[in-house]
Design an enzyme around this catalytic site. Sequence first.
Site, PDB file in Angstrom:
ATOM      1  N   ARG A   1      -0.010  -4.443  11.073  1.00 39.15           N
ATOM      2  CA  ARG A   1       1.433  -4.277  10.836  1.00 39.15           C
ATOM      3  C   ARG A   1       2.202  -3.934  12.093  1.00 39.15           C
ATOM      4  NH1 ARG A   1      -1.854  -3.416   7.548  1.00 39.15           N
ATOM      5  NH2 ARG A   1      -1.752  -4.283   5.449  1.00 39.15           N
TER       6      ARG A   1
ATOM      7  N   CYS B   1      -5.572   5.720   5.593  1.00 36.68           N
ATOM      8  CA  CYS B   1      -5.320   4.483   4.848  1.00 36.68           C
ATOM      9  C   CYS B   1      -6.611   3.819   4.433  1.00 36.68           C
ATOM     10  CB  CYS B   1      -4.512   3.541   5.736  1.00 36.68           C
ATOM     11  SG  CYS B   1      -3.932   2.083   4.879  1.00 36.68           S
TER      12      CYS B   1
ATOM     13  N   CYS C   1      -0.013   5.021   5.551  1.00 38.39           N
ATOM     14  CA  CYS C   1      -0.087   5.055   7.012  1.00 38.39           C
ATOM     15  C   CYS C   1       1.159   5.696   7.592  1.00 38.39           C
ATOM     16  CB  CYS C   1      -0.153   3.642   7.566  1.00 38.39           C
ATOM     17  SG  CYS C   1      -1.794   3.008   7.709  1.00 38.39           S
TER      18      CYS C   1
ATOM     19  N   GLU D   1       0.862  -1.176   0.000  1.00 40.65           N
ATOM     20  CA  GLU D   1       0.000   0.000   0.000  1.00 40.65           C
ATOM     21  C   GLU D   1       0.897   1.223   0.000  1.00 40.65           C
ATOM     22  OE1 GLU D   1      -2.373   3.223   0.650  1.00 40.65           O
ATOM     23  OE2 GLU D   1      -0.626   2.674   1.840  1.00 40.65           O
TER      24      GLU D   1
ATOM     25  N   HIS E   1      -6.925   3.217  12.586  1.00 40.96           N
ATOM     26  CA  HIS E   1      -6.716   4.610  12.993  1.00 40.96           C
ATOM     27  C   HIS E   1      -7.945   5.149  13.712  1.00 40.96           C
ATOM     28  CE1 HIS E   1      -2.845   4.888  11.080  1.00 40.96           C
ATOM     29  NE2 HIS E   1      -3.363   4.221  10.064  1.00 40.96           N
TER      30      HIS E   1
ATOM     31  N   CYS F   1       2.948  -0.443   4.505  1.00 45.05           N
ATOM     32  CA  CYS F   1       1.840   0.466   4.213  1.00 45.05           C
ATOM     33  C   CYS F   1       2.358   1.883   4.336  1.00 45.05           C
ATOM     34  CB  CYS F   1       0.670   0.270   5.144  1.00 45.05           C
ATOM     35  SG  CYS F   1      -0.602   1.479   4.774  1.00 45.05           S
TER      36      CYS F   1
ATOM     37  N   CYS G   1      -5.786  -0.353   6.243  1.00 44.00           N
ATOM     38  CA  CYS G   1      -5.945  -0.614   7.680  1.00 44.00           C
ATOM     39  C   CYS G   1      -6.868   0.410   8.287  1.00 44.00           C
ATOM     40  CB  CYS G   1      -4.595  -0.613   8.371  1.00 44.00           C
ATOM     41  SG  CYS G   1      -3.792   0.984   8.278  1.00 44.00           S
TER      42      CYS G   1
ATOM     43  N   SER H   1       4.150   1.166  10.112  1.00 43.55           N
ATOM     44  CA  SER H   1       5.126   1.263   9.023  1.00 43.55           C
ATOM     45  C   SER H   1       6.096   2.424   9.230  1.00 43.55           C
ATOM     46  CB  SER H   1       4.433   1.357   7.653  1.00 43.55           C
ATOM     47  OG  SER H   1       3.763   0.129   7.381  1.00 43.55           O
TER      48      SER H   1
HETATM   49 NI1  NFE Z   1      -2.239   1.370   6.191  1.00 42.40          NI
HETATM   50 FE1  NFE Z   1      -1.348   0.466   9.012  1.00 42.40          FE
HETATM   51  C1  NFE Z   1      -1.454  -1.168   9.790  1.00 42.40           C
HETATM   52  C2  NFE Z   1      -1.518   1.319  10.501  1.00 42.40           C
HETATM   53  S1  NFE Z   1       0.762   1.066   8.852  1.00 42.40           S
HETATM   54  S2  NFE Z   1      -1.716  -0.393   7.041  1.00 42.40           S
HETATM   55  O1  NFE Z   1      -1.553  -2.198  10.166  1.00 42.40           O
HETATM   56  O2  NFE Z   1      -1.666   1.924  11.396  1.00 42.40           O
HETATM   57  O3  NFE Z   1       1.715  -0.116   9.022  1.00 42.40           O
END
Ligand code: NFE
Length: 568
Positions: free
Chosen positions: A480, A61, A550, A14, A68, A547, A64, A503
């Site tokens: 992640r 994102c 993110c 991503e 958030h 990702c 995921c 990430s």
């Molecule tokens: Ni957009 Fe995420 C996850 C977050 S970044 S995927 O899991 O927060 O690694």
Amino acid sequence: MSTRIVIDPITRIEGHLRIDVEVDAGRVTKAWSSGQMWRGIEVILQGRDPRDAWAITQRICGVCTTVHAVASVRAVENALKLPVPKNAQYIRNLIIAAHAVHDHIVHFYHLAALDWVDLVSALSGSAEGASALAASLSDYRGNSRLAMQDAKDRLTTFVQSGQLGIYASGYWGHPAMKLPPDANLMAAAHYLQALEVQRTANKIVAILGSKTPHIQNLTVGGVTNAINMDSQSTLTLERLQAVKALIDQLGDFVHNAMMSDVAAVGALYADWTGYGAGVTNYLSVPDMPLDEMGTTFALPGGYVPNADLAAFRGIPSFDDAFFRDGVKEAVKHSWYDYGAGDALHPFQGETRPNYTDFQDEGKYSWIKAPTFMGERAQVGPLANVLAMAAAGHEPTTRHLTRLLTQAGAVAGTDIPLAAVHSTVGRIAARAIRCAVLHEELEKQWTLLMENIATGDTDTFNRPVFPKEEVQGVGFHEAPRGVLSHWVVIADGKIRNYQCVVPSTWNAGPRDEQDRPGPYEASLIDNPVADAELPLEVLRTVHSFDPCISCAIHMADTERRPIVAVRAF
Ligand code: NFE
Ligand code: MG
């Protein structure tokens, strides 16, 4: 003579990630991880109502999304010391677990597997052979000869159409591809089946969250799912039973197909347990809160320094000072400036862009470089599985042992726990965590049902914002890894908001002391058989499940051309 390889963009992830490596005598000697986009969500949040932050941050994102939203409401609740009703915790937990199961399935089959599984070779596999192999590994019901023949027919029709689409530039026939044709066909069949199965998991998210991606049911203080067994327009027994049926449907694939595929692929690529360890300080956080204030959790988390499980230190609560005080972010090698200081704690964090172009020894990424207790740390399913095992979490230990035993049987040799500090280990840990989360889905569903049966239908406590400044952190063990949102609120408005994302931890560039981040460190010493076809680099990078939206949370308004795409 070293060769510089630039892969930009990395695909099957991503967001926009550029990876540069220097290769000398067939080995990576230096690596740079660079986030290539900036979106400024942290800046957009300043001055807004903290009750709106979850809906805005969730747009960080599309992969995921839920995570958030969850981290954001937890941050504001933490700042207000606001309890969250049990029903709301359980409903959030169900969404979190279902989302993560979906995400882990998609990562292994659709994002990572094609670094290890050769789809062209699968065409010369036999349905009988693939079915026999699959049956020797597990009792999964999708392993019949007809299922394997169906997959082979679908792939053959696709290839004969001459329009390979996303598969056109895969590294098919690469010397590092080692699976026999029947194993490739088995994995390809499960790849196709997994497209359906991941949808099953996501339906749970959609039922409870009203839609996915981007759930609609959160609110600071709880959830907006009204519970009334006598009404058709609320969370009813019928909807809850529909969720249970979906949980049940998922089990066969997760516990049988996925666990066995990962064990078998890992065993057949056992040499990859020797590559990709990188940063071995592991950070994860507890999740699935079981009480109103987040002091007991179904899933443990904590810090494992230097791959030493005996030195594990747990994080016991949402209010834990060890976690709260331990996190900083540096920007020496990132396209930002700080007013003062090399590294800032997120409550004092700043987001001031300063783009310089790619400087090998200077600034080269939009991602910041986080540290925990002054050290680089790796986050993700491997960190979480190690923490849960160190904490004595029984389901984790059981699934970990099962996977290592099965991989050992396929490899014909014992596989020690230490093998998980590797590229293959990160992939294995994700399957283990997926199995743990599936079990947890069942438990959280039962907890919710039992709590409703006591007559408790509360789902919301109203937030009240004081005049004076308050600050809070919300964390969540996302697919992640460790996700944390940090909010400073004054007079009911957001004064500062910082997201330190999984990430960011893993894909971050060198820090204030020039120490490499986990992606960079894990690439060192990886073999590269053909600099024109850097499949091995993709294996290690993909094992983190990158990702980048993110991690950076702007659009490039000048629309600069992106470098030509080569790598699949
Ligand atoms: Ni957009 Fe995420 C996850 C977050 S970044 S995927 O899991 O927060 O690694
Ligand atoms: Mg941030």
